[in-house]
Design a protein around this motif. Structure first.
Motif, short mmCIF file in Angstrom:
data_model
loop_
_atom_site.label_atom_id
_atom_site.label_comp_id
_atom_site.label_asym_id
_atom_site.label_seq_id
_atom_site.Cartn_x
_atom_site.Cartn_y
_atom_site.Cartn_z
N GLU A 21 -54.16 -5.64 -1.33
CA GLU A 21 -52.92 -4.88 -1.16
C GLU A 21 -51.74 -5.80 -0.87
O GLU A 21 -50.61 -5.34 -0.76
CB GLU A 21 -53.06 -3.88 -0.01
CG GLU A 21 -54.10 -2.81 -0.25
CD GLU A 21 -54.33 -1.94 0.97
OE1 GLU A 21 -53.69 -2.16 2.01
OE2 GLU A 21 -55.16 -1.03 0.87
N ILE A 22 -52.01 -7.08 -0.74
CA ILE A 22 -50.97 -8.04 -0.38
C ILE A 22 -51.26 -9.36 -1.09
O ILE A 22 -52.41 -9.75 -1.25
CB ILE A 22 -50.91 -8.23 1.16
CG1 ILE A 22 -49.72 -9.04 1.60
CG2 ILE A 22 -52.19 -8.82 1.70
CD1 ILE A 22 -49.51 -9.05 3.10
N MET A 54 -55.58 -6.15 4.63
CA MET A 54 -54.80 -5.84 3.42
C MET A 54 -55.08 -6.86 2.33
O MET A 54 -55.18 -6.51 1.16
CB MET A 54 -53.31 -5.80 3.76
CG MET A 54 -52.92 -4.62 4.60
SD MET A 54 -51.22 -4.71 5.22
CE MET A 54 -50.29 -4.84 3.73
N LYS A 73 -54.43 -6.91 10.56
CA LYS A 73 -53.92 -5.92 9.61
C LYS A 73 -53.65 -6.60 8.27
O LYS A 73 -54.02 -6.09 7.21
CB LYS A 73 -52.65 -5.26 10.15
CG LYS A 73 -52.13 -4.14 9.28
CD LYS A 73 -50.82 -3.58 9.77
CE LYS A 73 -50.99 -2.88 11.09
NZ LYS A 73 -49.74 -2.27 11.57
N ARG A 110 -58.38 -6.14 0.71
CA ARG A 110 -58.30 -4.97 -0.17
C ARG A 110 -57.36 -5.20 -1.35
O ARG A 110 -57.11 -4.29 -2.13
CB ARG A 110 -57.83 -3.74 0.63
CG ARG A 110 -58.82 -3.25 1.65
CD ARG A 110 -58.39 -1.92 2.26
NE ARG A 110 -57.05 -1.94 2.82
CZ ARG A 110 -56.75 -2.14 4.11
NH1 ARG A 110 -57.71 -2.37 4.97
NH2 ARG A 110 -55.51 -2.13 4.53
N LYS A 120 -46.42 -6.81 -0.54
CA LYS A 120 -47.42 -5.75 -0.69
C LYS A 120 -47.43 -5.29 -2.15
O LYS A 120 -46.48 -5.51 -2.90
CB LYS A 120 -47.08 -4.56 0.21
CG LYS A 120 -47.22 -4.86 1.68
CD LYS A 120 -46.90 -3.62 2.49
CE LYS A 120 -47.03 -3.86 3.97
NZ LYS A 120 -46.72 -2.64 4.74
#
Length: 105
Positions: free
Chosen positions: A31-32, A26, A22, A29, A50
């Motif tokens: 996102e983190i 992320m 996960k 992408r 995040k």
């Protein structure tokens, strides 16, 4: 590291595996963002945040605790959230016994 530190139950392995993938997705992408603290070439702490300003990972090795590593990581994340993410607040889900440490930072 004691040999018992390496022993995990099947359930723990599955949870860690699912959590890692996960986080990996992320990260891909964007996102983190991860922040690391090093002593020489050795990583002694890590924090991940995040893109919404939520701290989702915070770890400092036991022998590095109490030396300001956690505070340094948090300060770096705080400035990143304020300047890059334009976040008005930073959130974290903390166990009740850990909440005081976050408030102290």
């Amino acid at each position: 590291m004691a040999s018992t530190d390496l022993i995990m139950s099947a359930k723990d392995i599955i949870i860690a595996y699912e959590y890692w993938f996960k986080i990996d997705a992320m990260f891909e992408r964007r996102e983190i963002v991860f922040f690391g603290a090093f002593e020489g070439a050795e990583m002694c702490g890590v924090m991940a945040v995040k893109s919404i300003g939520h701290i989702c990972l915070f770890y400092v090795k036991k022998d590095c605790q109490g030396k300001g590593v956690g505070r340094m990581l948090f300060t770096s994340v705080y400035h990143f959230c304020a300047k890059q993410l334009k976040a008005f607040r930073i959130t974290v889900n903390a166990a009740p016994e850990a909440a005081a440490k976050y408030q102290h930072m």
